[in-house]
Scaffold this motif. Structure first.
Motif, PDB file in Angstrom:
ATOM      1  N   TYR A   1       0.497  -1.449  -0.088  1.00  0.00           N
ATOM      2  CA  TYR A   1       0.442   0.244  -0.350  1.00  0.00           C
ATOM      3  C   TYR A   1       0.519   0.968  -0.049  1.00  0.00           C
ATOM      4  N   THR A   2       0.372   2.160  -0.834  1.00  0.00           N
ATOM      5  CA  THR A   2       1.270   3.763  -0.756  1.00  0.00           C
ATOM      6  C   THR A   2       0.461   4.450  -1.282  1.00  0.00           C
ATOM      7  N   SER A   3       0.286   5.954  -1.489  1.00  0.00           N
ATOM      8  CA  SER A   3      -1.124   6.941  -1.733  1.00  0.00           C
ATOM      9  C   SER A   3      -0.442   6.906  -3.342  1.00  0.00           C
ATOM     10  N   ARG A   4      -1.227   7.518  -3.685  1.00  0.00           N
ATOM     11  CA  ARG A   4      -2.003   7.995  -5.629  1.00  0.00           C
ATOM     12  C   ARG A   4      -0.677   8.798  -5.582  1.00  0.00           C
TER      13      ARG A   4
ATOM     14  N   GLY B   1       4.749   4.858   2.985  1.00  0.00           N
ATOM     15  CA  GLY B   1       4.438   6.015   3.444  1.00  0.00           C
ATOM     16  C   GLY B   1       5.073   6.916   3.088  1.00  0.00           C
ATOM     17  N   SER B   2       4.630   8.526   2.753  1.00  0.00           N
ATOM     18  CA  SER B   2       5.939   9.104   1.757  1.00  0.00           C
ATOM     19  C   SER B   2       6.609  10.142   3.187  1.00  0.00           C
ATOM     20  N   ALA B   3       7.265  10.411   2.816  1.00  0.00           N
ATOM     21  CA  ALA B   3       8.048  11.610   3.590  1.00  0.00           C
ATOM     22  C   ALA B   3       8.762  12.662   2.528  1.00  0.00           C
ATOM     23  N   GLY B   4       7.833  13.829   1.916  1.00  0.00           N
ATOM     24  CA  GLY B   4       8.204  14.540   0.975  1.00  0.00           C
ATOM     25  C   GLY B   4       7.592  14.331  -0.590  1.00  0.00           C
ATOM     26  N   THR B   5       6.521  14.305  -0.929  1.00  0.00           N
ATOM     27  CA  THR B   5       5.641  13.822  -2.432  1.00  0.00           C
ATOM     28  C   THR B   5       6.343  14.387  -3.346  1.00  0.00           C
ATOM     29  N   VAL B   6       6.779  13.658  -4.325  1.00  0.00           N
ATOM     30  CA  VAL B   6       7.365  13.936  -5.858  1.00  0.00           C
ATOM     31  C   VAL B   6       6.888  15.314  -6.161  1.00  0.00           C
ATOM     32  N   ASP B   7       5.418  15.515  -6.299  1.00  0.00           N
ATOM     33  CA  ASP B   7       4.725  15.928  -6.843  1.00  0.00           C
ATOM     34  C   ASP B   7       4.803  17.341  -6.283  1.00  0.00           C
TER      35      ASP B   7
ATOM     36  N   TRP C   1       4.812  -4.101   7.596  1.00  0.00           N
ATOM     37  CA  TRP C   1       6.464  -3.266   6.879  1.00  0.00           C
ATOM     38  C   TRP C   1       6.159  -2.184   7.194  1.00  0.00           C
ATOM     39  N   PHE C   2       6.536  -1.169   8.035  1.00  0.00           N
ATOM     40  CA  PHE C   2       6.558   0.050   7.498  1.00  0.00           C
ATOM     41  C   PHE C   2       7.784   0.809   6.782  1.00  0.00           C
ATOM     42  N   HIS C   3       7.698   1.123   6.298  1.00  0.00           N
ATOM     43  CA  HIS C   3       8.677   1.415   4.606  1.00  0.00           C
ATOM     44  C   HIS C   3       8.365   2.963   4.887  1.00  0.00           C
ATOM     45  N   VAL C   4       9.592   4.026   4.831  1.00  0.00           N
ATOM     46  CA  VAL C   4       9.265   5.586   4.233  1.00  0.00           C
ATOM     47  C   VAL C   4      10.209   5.563   3.253  1.00  0.00           C
ATOM     48  N   ASP C   5       9.632   6.243   1.937  1.00  0.00           N
ATOM     49  CA  ASP C   5      10.120   6.911   0.954  1.00  0.00           C
ATOM     50  C   ASP C   5      10.264   8.702   1.260  1.00  0.00           C
ATOM     51  N   GLY C   6      11.892   8.385   1.881  1.00  0.00           N
ATOM     52  CA  GLY C   6      11.883   9.541   1.694  1.00  0.00           C
ATOM     53  C   GLY C   6      13.217  10.649   0.962  1.00  0.00           C
ATOM     54  N   ALA C   7      13.221  10.105  -0.646  1.00  0.00           N
ATOM     55  CA  ALA C   7      13.220  10.442  -0.966  1.00  0.00           C
ATOM     56  C   ALA C   7      15.271  11.064  -0.767  1.00  0.00           C
ATOM     57  N   PHE C   8      13.568  13.256  -0.548  1.00  0.00           N
ATOM     58  CA  PHE C   8      14.841  14.246  -0.289  1.00  0.00           C
ATOM     59  C   PHE C   8      14.532  14.584   1.488  1.00  0.00           C
ATOM     60  N   GLY C   9      12.844  14.006   1.410  1.00  0.00           N
ATOM     61  CA  GLY C   9      12.327  14.836   2.743  1.00  0.00           C
ATOM     62  C   GLY C   9      13.035  14.465   4.075  1.00  0.00           C
ATOM     63  N   ALA C  10      13.276  13.133   4.356  1.00  0.00           N
ATOM     64  CA  ALA C  10      13.891  12.886   4.889  1.00  0.00           C
ATOM     65  C   ALA C  10      14.472  13.435   5.846  1.00  0.00           C
ATOM     66  N   LEU C  11      15.881  14.247   4.951  1.00  0.00           N
ATOM     67  CA  LEU C  11      16.625  15.056   5.638  1.00  0.00           C
ATOM     68  C   LEU C  11      15.813  15.988   6.113  1.00  0.00           C
ATOM     69  N   GLY C  12      15.241  16.406   5.868  1.00  0.00           N
ATOM     70  CA  GLY C  12      14.026  17.422   6.018  1.00  0.00           C
ATOM     71  C   GLY C  12      14.525  17.652   7.894  1.00  0.00           C
ATOM     72  N   ILE C  13      14.775  16.376   8.508  1.00  0.00           N
ATOM     73  CA  ILE C  13      14.987  16.042  10.627  1.00  0.00           C
ATOM     74  C   ILE C  13      15.916  17.306  10.527  1.00  0.00           C
ATOM     75  N   LEU C  14      16.907  17.482   9.748  1.00  0.00           N
ATOM     76  CA  LEU C  14      17.798  18.282   9.846  1.00  0.00           C
ATOM     77  C   LEU C  14      17.611  19.321  10.325  1.00  0.00           C
ATOM     78  N   SER C  15      15.998  19.782   9.659  1.00  0.00           N
ATOM     79  CA  SER C  15      15.886  21.464   9.930  1.00  0.00           C
ATOM     80  C   SER C  15      14.927  21.642  11.972  1.00  0.00           C
ATOM     81  N   PRO C  16      15.154  22.526  12.003  1.00  0.00           N
ATOM     82  CA  PRO C  16      14.438  22.012  13.499  1.00  0.00           C
ATOM     83  C   PRO C  16      12.917  23.043  13.106  1.00  0.00           C
ATOM     84  N   MET C  17      12.565  23.631  12.045  1.00  0.00           N
ATOM     85  CA  MET C  17      11.568  23.844  11.233  1.00  0.00           C
ATOM     86  C   MET C  17      10.864  22.682  11.366  1.00  0.00           C
ATOM     87  N   LEU C  18      11.373  21.658   9.799  1.00  0.00           N
ATOM     88  CA  LEU C  18      10.069  20.561   9.068  1.00  0.00           C
ATOM     89  C   LEU C  18      10.600  19.736  10.482  1.00  0.00           C
ATOM     90  N   ALA C  19      11.596  19.208  11.298  1.00  0.00           N
ATOM     91  CA  ALA C  19      11.530  18.001  12.751  1.00  0.00           C
ATOM     92  C   ALA C  19      10.153  17.755  12.865  1.00  0.00           C
TER      93      ALA C  19
END
Ligand SMILES: Cc1ncc(COP(=O)(O)O)c(C=O)c1O
Length: 511
Positions: A191-194, A249-255, A275-293
């Motif tokens: 399962y994933t989102s549209r 799940g998506s951490a930052g969808t491509v669109d 199993w819970f997998h996260v596609d965080g291609a670009f968004g996962a590293l948002g964790i480094l931003s105190p605003m986005l974490a």
């Protein structure tokens, strides 16, 4: 080459590939390094991208070189015919797809890695400790436990595929590697989102489940997965005898850069044993931003995360990464013992787990070095500040669009991606042309996407060099080309001739 009478081979230094004159190559190397640093420091003076003339393209269809050429000659060809026609993502005006800008630090580290020519498939050498160091730092960044394992790969597409394979092993057991997924595997559903990236579908296909086994769940207005709809679909599939096994799940969808409710997804997966997998291609590293974490809460509970250091992390291509909570499962998915890869307790073959046990690659480059240099030279605080700033720039662009009546925002700006269009009678056609016009003008490089059938000009601000002036230039170019295009479409449907004069794009009226 001469075989001597006693059977020995005559030693001839000219037979190696090393230079005959080290001073010459040193001087040439210094010139190359200086030129590349000049290229990066002066990048703003260049067009973002330019079309490749036919005669340049033809040069790269030349015959196989049988005889040697001088390095200076080969380098001149690089400088004249490769550098000017590169993708352009080093440039601050590049906003297409999701491309990182790279850094001089990363470039220098790549050069050092090439000098060492290390193979990180395995064995006992310090480059592997550097990669292990990044794995440990990555665990720390995402709040993963000490037994979590990680590995550099080309990019998130590969990391997502590997995650699907680990989830398969977790569900069907290690034997599935021998038996194949067989009839049992045919019942597994994911399962994933549209709004998920197409590589998830491709991963299901490549892993042998078939892309039909992936359910694309509805999203809300903000493009986040509808968790209630997901729950209902899982229940429906179970009721028909299918076996749900994986949620991506998506951490930052491509669109548009939407972040799914990762905490809710993780809770659902735990409850359902998925199993819970996260596609965080670009968004996962948002964790480094105190605003986005805070918006990434729940990421720390994922079973696996795929992401790229080469996007928001600014490490030069390529530097994808897969992090898996249960290191044993990860190893069980890929390890393939062989006599020629035997591990010893000492010597060069020492070490129990080698990276080749954690993925399909046996030969692997030293991607870890440019990432190690980047993390050390800038620190996570500064990298996080760059990420925060790209989001602020996206808000700036959003404000510019809202203030311009000829432009229309097509999606809420949630992260660093802005989707908009020029208002026109035939908006899909006109906006597609506008994007090509802008790319060809060299002013900026946005890309396009479709949102509910509407073609959007998509600006993903990833590059740390991008500033407000680049966004102003983009807005001005969209308005200018949009006006010219709509005029030319009314007058005639012919393509619009363009001229570029001293950086100013002039659009001739359609004849
Ligand atoms: C959300 C998402 N997932 C996956 C990918 C694929 O990543 P890569 O190009 O590193 O394979 C991308 C690329 O932009 C992406 O945005």
């Amino acid at each position: 080459m001469k075989l001597l009478r006693d059977g020995r081979l005559q030693s001839e230094s000219s037979q190696t590939l090393d230079p005959q004159n080290w001073d010459e190559i040193r001087a040439q190397g210094h010139r190359m390094l200086d030129d590349m640093l000049d290229y990066i420091s002066g990048i703003r003076e260049r067009p973002v991208w330019q079309p490749i003339p036919d005669e340049v393209r033809r040069r790269f269809r030349a015959d196989l070189p049988v005889k040697p050429s001088g390095l200076d000659e080969v380098y001149r060809e690089f400088a004249d015919f490769i550098v000017p026609y590169a993708t352009g993502n080093v440039h601050p005006g590049f906003m297409g797809w999701v491309h990182g800008g790279g850094t001089p630090v990363g470039m220098l580290a790549e050069m050092l890695a090439a000098g060492l020519n290390a193979n990180l498939g395995g064995r006992d050498h310090i480059p592997l400790e550097v990669e292990s160091q990044i794995v440990a730092w990555t665990r720390q960044i995402f709040g993963f436990p000490g037994e979590a394992s990680g590995i550099f790969v080309t990019g998130t597409s590969m990391a997502n595929l590997m995650a699907v394979l680990v989830a398969r092993t977790a569900m069907l057991g290690r034997d599935a590697r021998q038996r194949g997924i067989a009839s049992e595997g045919g019942l597994l559903t994911a399962y994933t989102s549209r709004a998920a990236h197409g590589c998830i579908k491709q991963a299901m296909d490549l892993a042998g489940f078939g892309s039909d086994a992936l359910r694309h769940i509805e999203t809300d207005q903000s493009h986040r997965i509808d968790v209630a709809a997901l729950r209902a679909r899982i229940a429906l599939d179970r009721s028909t005898g299918l076996t749900p096994f994986l949620v991506v799940g998506s951490a930052g969808t491509v669109d548009i850069g939407a972040i799914d409710d990762l905490a809710a997804l993780s809770a659902l997966c735990r409850e359902q044993g998925l199993w819970f997998h996260v596609d965080g291609a670009f968004g996962a590293l948002g964790i480094l931003s105190p605003m986005l974490a805070p918006r990434l809460a729940g990421l720390e509970r994922a079973d696996s995360i795929a992401f790229d250091f080469h996007k928001w992390g600014q490490v030069p291509y390529d530097a994808g990464f897969l992090l898996v909570r249960d290191g044993d499962r990860h190893r069980q998915t890929f390890s393939a013992p062989a006599a020629y890869l035997r591990r010893e307790t000492r010597g060069l073959a020492a070490g129990s787990v080698w990276p080749c046990d954690l993925g399909p690659d046996l030969s692997r480059g030293f991607r870890a070095l440019k990432t190690w240099f980047t993390l050390k030279a800038y620190g996570t605080e500064k990298l996080g500040a760059v990420i925060t700033r790209t989001c602020a720039l996206a808000s700036y662009l959003e404000a510019r669009i809202l203030a311009e009546p000829r432009l229309e925002l097509l999606a809420p700006v949630q992260l660093n991606i802005v989707c908009f269009r020029y208002r026109a009678a035939d908006p899909n056609k006109v906006n597609r042309e506008i994007v090509i016009d802008i790319q060809e003008s060299g002013i900026a490089a946005p890309s396009t996407t479709l949102l509910d059938g509407q073609l959007a000009i998509r600006a993903a601000i990833v590059n740390h060099r991008t500033d407000t002036c680049d966004l102003d230039a983009l807005v001005a170019a969209v308005v200018r080309f949009g006006a010219a295009r709509t005029e030319s479409i009314v007058l005639s449907d012919r393509p619009n001739p363009r001229q570029e004069v001293q950086g100013e794009v002039q659009v001739s009226p359609a004849a």
